[in-house]
Design an enzyme around this catalytic site. Sequence first.
Site, PDB file in Angstrom:
ATOM      1  N   ARG A   1      -3.287  -1.114  -6.608  1.00 29.06           N
ATOM      2  CA  ARG A   1      -2.431  -2.285  -6.448  1.00 29.06           C
ATOM      3  C   ARG A   1      -2.760  -2.777  -7.754  1.00 29.06           C
ATOM      4  O   ARG A   1      -3.939  -2.926  -8.117  1.00 29.06           O
ATOM      5  CB  ARG A   1      -2.359  -3.108  -5.227  1.00 29.06           C
ATOM      6  CG  ARG A   1      -3.643  -3.594  -5.129  1.00 29.06           C
ATOM      7  CD  ARG A   1      -3.923  -4.597  -3.864  1.00 29.06           C
ATOM      8  NE  ARG A   1      -5.334  -4.706  -3.822  1.00 29.06           N
ATOM      9  CZ  ARG A   1      -6.106  -5.149  -2.804  1.00 29.06           C
ATOM     10  NH1 ARG A   1      -5.620  -4.925  -1.448  1.00 29.06           N
ATOM     11  NH2 ARG A   1      -7.310  -5.094  -2.787  1.00 29.06           N
TER      12      ARG A   1
ATOM     13  N   TYR B   1      14.658 -33.148 -16.590  1.00 30.87           N
ATOM     14  CA  TYR B   1      13.211 -33.194 -16.576  1.00 30.87           C
ATOM     15  C   TYR B   1      12.609 -33.357 -15.269  1.00 30.87           C
ATOM     16  O   TYR B   1      13.322 -33.892 -14.160  1.00 30.87           O
ATOM     17  CB  TYR B   1      12.935 -34.506 -17.543  1.00 30.87           C
ATOM     18  CG  TYR B   1      13.212 -35.744 -17.042  1.00 30.87           C
ATOM     19  CD1 TYR B   1      12.323 -36.582 -15.967  1.00 30.87           C
ATOM     20  CD2 TYR B   1      14.403 -36.440 -17.161  1.00 30.87           C
ATOM     21  CE1 TYR B   1      12.388 -37.690 -15.600  1.00 30.87           C
ATOM     22  CE2 TYR B   1      14.942 -37.802 -16.797  1.00 30.87           C
ATOM     23  CZ  TYR B   1      13.717 -38.300 -15.783  1.00 30.87           C
ATOM     24  OH  TYR B   1      14.060 -39.603 -15.292  1.00 30.87           O
TER      25      TYR B   1
ATOM     26  N   CYS C   1      11.043 -38.029 -10.063  1.00 31.13           N
ATOM     27  CA  CYS C   1       9.969 -38.566 -10.209  1.00 31.13           C
ATOM     28  C   CYS C   1       8.936 -38.495  -8.972  1.00 31.13           C
ATOM     29  O   CYS C   1       7.745 -39.246  -8.976  1.00 31.13           O
ATOM     30  CB  CYS C   1       9.858 -39.975 -10.817  1.00 31.13           C
ATOM     31  SG  CYS C   1      10.884 -40.881  -9.780  1.00 31.13           S
TER      32      CYS C   1
ATOM     33  N   HIS D   1     -15.766  -8.628   1.402  1.00 29.98           N
ATOM     34  CA  HIS D   1     -14.750  -9.573   2.149  1.00 29.98           C
ATOM     35  C   HIS D   1     -14.775 -10.800   1.462  1.00 29.98           C
ATOM     36  O   HIS D   1     -13.865 -11.410   1.177  1.00 29.98           O
ATOM     37  CB  HIS D   1     -14.950  -9.473   3.578  1.00 29.98           C
ATOM     38  CG  HIS D   1     -14.372 -10.400   4.289  1.00 29.98           C
ATOM     39  ND1 HIS D   1     -14.411 -11.808   4.469  1.00 29.98           N
ATOM     40  CD2 HIS D   1     -12.870 -10.155   4.665  1.00 29.98           C
ATOM     41  CE1 HIS D   1     -13.389 -12.492   5.256  1.00 29.98           C
ATOM     42  NE2 HIS D   1     -12.414 -11.637   5.205  1.00 29.98           N
TER      43      HIS D   1
ATOM     44  N   GLY E   1      -8.031  -7.302   4.986  1.00 31.05           N
ATOM     45  CA  GLY E   1      -8.908  -7.324   6.186  1.00 31.05           C
ATOM     46  C   GLY E   1      -8.396  -8.138   7.398  1.00 31.05           C
ATOM     47  O   GLY E   1      -8.744  -8.181   8.423  1.00 31.05           O
TER      48      GLY E   1
ATOM     49  N   ARG F   1      -3.054   2.872   8.804  1.00 28.57           N
ATOM     50  CA  ARG F   1      -3.623   1.845   7.810  1.00 28.57           C
ATOM     51  C   ARG F   1      -2.292   0.664   7.962  1.00 28.57           C
ATOM     52  O   ARG F   1      -1.154   1.287   7.681  1.00 28.57           O
ATOM     53  CB  ARG F   1      -4.069   2.016   6.552  1.00 28.57           C
ATOM     54  CG  ARG F   1      -5.288   2.939   6.389  1.00 28.57           C
ATOM     55  CD  ARG F   1      -5.494   3.210   4.990  1.00 28.57           C
ATOM     56  NE  ARG F   1      -6.602   4.146   5.267  1.00 28.57           N
ATOM     57  CZ  ARG F   1      -7.723   3.687   4.775  1.00 28.57           C
ATOM     58  NH1 ARG F   1      -8.081   2.422   4.405  1.00 28.57           N
ATOM     59  NH2 ARG F   1      -8.743   4.516   4.555  1.00 28.57           N
TER      60      ARG F   1
ATOM     61  N   MET G   1      -5.396  -7.443   8.677  1.00 26.40           N
ATOM     62  CA  MET G   1      -4.760  -6.565   9.957  1.00 26.40           C
ATOM     63  C   MET G   1      -5.642  -5.331  10.278  1.00 26.40           C
ATOM     64  O   MET G   1      -6.675  -5.454   9.490  1.00 26.40           O
ATOM     65  CB  MET G   1      -3.289  -6.279   9.669  1.00 26.40           C
ATOM     66  CG  MET G   1      -2.523  -7.404   9.606  1.00 26.40           C
ATOM     67  SD  MET G   1      -0.600  -6.994   9.249  1.00 26.40           S
ATOM     68  CE  MET G   1      -0.911  -6.392   7.414  1.00 26.40           C
TER      69      MET G   1
ATOM     70  N   SER H   1      17.165 -40.876 -11.374  1.00 21.73           N
ATOM     71  CA  SER H   1      15.783 -39.867 -11.151  1.00 21.73           C
ATOM     72  C   SER H   1      15.595 -39.784  -9.650  1.00 21.73           C
ATOM     73  O   SER H   1      15.903 -40.836  -8.776  1.00 21.73           O
ATOM     74  CB  SER H   1      14.564 -40.939 -11.646  1.00 21.73           C
ATOM     75  OG  SER H   1      13.326 -40.189 -11.463  1.00 21.73           O
TER      76      SER H   1
ATOM     77  N   ARG I   1      10.340 -48.842 -13.728  1.00 24.33           N
ATOM     78  CA  ARG I   1      11.133 -49.117 -12.460  1.00 24.33           C
ATOM     79  C   ARG I   1      10.905 -50.377 -11.851  1.00 24.33           C
ATOM     80  O   ARG I   1       9.684 -50.942 -11.912  1.00 24.33           O
ATOM     81  CB  ARG I   1      10.586 -48.285 -11.123  1.00 24.33           C
ATOM     82  CG  ARG I   1      11.401 -48.505  -9.714  1.00 24.33           C
ATOM     83  CD  ARG I   1      10.879 -47.568  -8.735  1.00 24.33           C
ATOM     84  NE  ARG I   1       9.652 -48.017  -8.273  1.00 24.33           N
ATOM     85  CZ  ARG I   1       8.701 -47.014  -7.368  1.00 24.33           C
ATOM     86  NH1 ARG I   1       9.410 -45.811  -7.036  1.00 24.33           N
ATOM     87  NH2 ARG I   1       7.513 -47.302  -7.041  1.00 24.33           N
TER      88      ARG I   1
ATOM     89  N   LYS J   1       0.810  -1.234   0.090  1.00 23.87           N
ATOM     90  CA  LYS J   1       0.087   0.020  -0.076  1.00 23.87           C
ATOM     91  C   LYS J   1       0.813   1.564  -0.025  1.00 23.87           C
ATOM     92  O   LYS J   1       0.759   2.200  -0.795  1.00 23.87           O
ATOM     93  CB  LYS J   1      -1.060   0.003   1.304  1.00 23.87           C
ATOM     94  CG  LYS J   1      -1.791   1.049   1.250  1.00 23.87           C
ATOM     95  CD  LYS J   1      -2.691   1.182   2.480  1.00 23.87           C
ATOM     96  CE  LYS J   1      -3.638  -0.309   2.517  1.00 23.87           C
ATOM     97  NZ  LYS J   1      -4.937   0.069   3.006  1.00 23.87           N
TER      98      LYS J   1
ATOM     99  N   ASP K   1      10.734 -40.814  -1.068  1.00 31.26           N
ATOM    100  CA  ASP K   1      11.227 -41.237  -0.168  1.00 31.26           C
ATOM    101  C   ASP K   1      12.577 -40.478   0.484  1.00 31.26           C
ATOM    102  O   ASP K   1      12.919 -40.714   1.834  1.00 31.26           O
ATOM    103  CB  ASP K   1      12.013 -42.896  -0.774  1.00 31.26           C
ATOM    104  CG  ASP K   1      10.995 -43.931  -0.608  1.00 31.26           C
ATOM    105  OD1 ASP K   1      10.185 -44.057   0.528  1.00 31.26           O
ATOM    106  OD2 ASP K   1      10.521 -44.357  -1.514  1.00 31.26           O
TER     107      ASP K   1
HETATM  108  C1  PEP Z   1       9.775 -41.591  -4.548  1.00 33.77           C
HETATM  109  O1  PEP Z   1      10.287 -42.115  -3.655  1.00 33.77           O
HETATM  110  O2  PEP Z   1       9.914 -40.244  -4.758  1.00 33.77           O
HETATM  111  C2  PEP Z   1       9.189 -42.229  -5.643  1.00 33.77           C
HETATM  112  C3  PEP Z   1       8.732 -41.691  -6.604  1.00 33.77           C
HETATM  113  O3  PEP Z   1       8.819 -43.551  -5.318  1.00 33.77           O
HETATM  114  P1  PEP Z   1       7.672 -43.972  -4.564  1.00 33.77           P
HETATM  115  O4  PEP Z   1       6.751 -42.834  -4.263  1.00 33.77           O
HETATM  116  O5  PEP Z   1       7.013 -45.057  -5.437  1.00 33.77           O
HETATM  117  O6  PEP Z   1       8.338 -44.548  -3.275  1.00 33.77           O
HETATM  118 MG    MG Z   2      10.433 -44.219  -3.629  1.00 29.35          MG
END
Ligand code: PEP
Ligand code: MG
Length: 902
Positions: free
Chosen positions: A340, A874, A854, A456, A105, A96, A107, A786, A635, A27, A791
């Site tokens: 804003r 990736y 992954c 609000h 709203g 303000r 604060m 990967s 896997r 503000k 985990d």
């Molecule tokens: C992980 O551990 O990130 C993974 C992709 O394997 P999972 O979730 O199958 O254990």
């Molecule tokens: Mg895993």
Amino acid sequence: MSENKDQKFVYDFTEGNRDLKDLLGGKGANLAEMTNLGLPVPPGFTITTEACKVYLGSGEEPAALRDEVSAHLDALEQRMGKKLGQADNPLLVSVRSGAKFSMPGMMDTVLNIGLSDASVEGLAKQAGDERFAWDSYRRLIQMFGKTVLGVDGELFEDALEAAKHAKKVTVDTDLDAADLKKLVKAFKKTVKTETGRDFPQEPREQMDLAVRAVFDSWNGDRAKLYRRQERIPGDLGTAVNICSMVFGNLGPDSGTGVAFTRDPASGHQGVYGDYLQNAQGEDVVAGIRNTVALAELERIDKKSYDQLMQIMETLETHYKDLCDIEFTIERGQLWMLQTRVGKRTAGAAFRIATQLVDQGLIDEAEALQRVTGAQLAQLMFPRFDENAKVEKIGRGIAASPGAAVGKAVFDSYTAVKWSRSGEKVILIRRETNPDDLDGMIAAEGILTSRGGKTSHAAVVARGMGKTCVCGAEELEVDTKRRRMTVNGTVVEEGDVVSIDGSTGKVYLGEVPVVPSPVVEYFEGRMHAGADDADELVAAVHRIMAYADRVRRLRVRANADNAEDALRARRFGAQGIGLCRTEHMFLGERREMVEKLILADTDEEREEALKALLPLQKKDFVELFEAMDGLPVTVRLLDPPLHEFLPDITELSVRVALAEARKDHNENDLRLLQAVHRLHEQNPMLGLRGVRLGLVIPGLFTMQVRAIAEAAAERKNAKGDPRAEIMIPLVGTVQELEIVREEAEEVIAEVEARTGVELKLALGTMIELPRAALTAGQIAEAAEFFSFGTNDLTQTVWGFSRDDVEASFFTAYLEKGIFGVSPFETIDKDGVGSLVRNAVEAGRATRPDLKLGVCGEHGGDPESVHFFHEVGLDYVSCSPFRIPVARLEAGRAAAQPSGSDSR
Ligand code: PEP
Ligand code: MG
């Protein structure tokens, strides 16, 4: 936070600019920007967030603050030609809050500071309006009493209601000066009884106390909850803006309003906003009285209207974005109180970004910064089926899009309680206020009978991406009796209602939902280029094309069947980053795995594996065909074997009952022994992943054989399979070397037998701290890594997801130990630093090492930016999140370095 001697804690509006949001709050920075643009902003100054941080850290304002404020106040008084609280001609100010990120709203704000028993008379003379002066004084005591002195606001509300009741009137404006004088007396008495002190008459004391209250409100419950929701860091502090008061409640030639430079719901240009004649700003935002459309202002006050339109154009061209504005007209003079970059719906964000590109105001890289993956995800939600038979019972203002269905509840407490027990609820209120935040979070959608697009309910719901219909005036909401009546229909608590935040329609009962047009577009069932293409779809298409053009990260999918793989491909996946083969061992095949586990002899085991082989092979053929020409990372089996066996308790009972009946079942007995043998206290850390491959002879080689044979079959069919074999849960390079050697033998054997060259890549998951710490060694045996951040998060933190999410995560989030679950957004400092080091060590060993992720973080916007930054090749995520990952990968690549991705 300690203070630095030369630090400047107060900035005049003429000294700041819009880039100083960290220091002056949003503000304050924008008030300064408007002042410097020559727009009519009432003069004032801003106390910095740094001052707030010193106060929050030490409990005391910085020593220099008092004198700095005095100097700025003197200058302001000189400019205005009157002194704060001066008896005959008082300067009044507003105090303000204003943090870096908008927290509507959440604060505190106090208006009319400087009024006292003496100066109220002066104000009356100055304004030529006694009623106005006493009304302003009663508002001050009410606001100050509640927010600064901590008096229960209901006490003031009740006294106000009583005064109206005594006079047999219903609206505040029907109370005259004499009534208000009496009310002021009553309010002052309330302050004295509740706090043991008199309402402060000294103007500077009022101001200093109000500033302190604003600082304190940073750590109020509402503000903390909102910050957690919005992921706003807790240590930013708020700035405080002290601004000379202008009055919208000085008669019919005064008023106050809120405006947008374009429609925040659709992005269309036009005149959007609300105006309330003869009122102060808080009246509009609170949605207490019904406003008129901004276009009406042209009729009411053409001069101010024309000036406002001019200013809106200046602001939009200057900010190169949709702006929202608060303004006040005091006796025909227009004043800008705030601007804003405006919040907008997800759909409008995409449309506006492309509109601004077309207007030449921004380029494509900037357009990418104007949208987010979270907004795209919102657009992929389903909508109500237009062809469904519905019972429409009312209509309000479409305040925040989406289709929400749930049981009607009329208070926040019930909303939270019911949603905790798994019910979907719609929170229905006359209007919401910040105390309803809990209920709004718990509800699927919010429905109110009063207030406009800037009430609000509307502002907060849009911020949370929650469906909201507001100002549905035909609803009579009876909170006490927990019901509402709409044109004769009574809806009781627990009745199902459906609300459409895109049209404002309210239905009784459950309306079926259909996929969003954006999903239809990604599915290829709607074309962005078609003549009748949806405007939104066309905008999404263009933004996705920008993102794909600039992104460096590739995006793959976690998918383990052809159907998911094909969808992922339609959504833009450039391969499969994780095929979890355990999903192929469920259903009817579970018993085959059971046979494998129960096998006593090599023959029995080989027989079980032989039965599984063709089934696995068929799965892979289908998958490679679906992803022809793109990489597919398969896997090998990961989960502990007990997951394929019957439940231990159920089986024990079955065996015990059979024994009691003297009815022995040999297989059940063997099963029970196996279940006991394989039962683990902590399966996450037990016999799973590569450990299984090493102790169950033939299991991994069967899987490798199935992959190799499937690839050969696809090649023979002139396909282009690009399989990659991934070993899970590796902790040391030795594990990988053994599995690798066995796999290579099998592959060589299949190649020799089929005469097809396979070129199968072999790599590993990095999902244990030891693997990350020894990544340099592991890279010697892996062609790709990967990161299994699911985990890795569990093992780095030392907690198992299934246990902790249910037991103590809420407490951790509440205590601010983490702002967001580390399973949702990557913990950059802990897990992230292991990833970063493993990337460097892995590439040092093998420069062409392919790197991906992954874990579920692969589809999380903030985490995608992190993976871009550490240089992964990736990310892989569930098919539905692929568009979000593509967009965020593009945003990360186009983002100017060092800027905030929020
Ligand atoms: C992980 O551990 O990130 C993974 C992709 O394997 P999972 O979730 O199958 O254990
Ligand atoms: Mg895993």
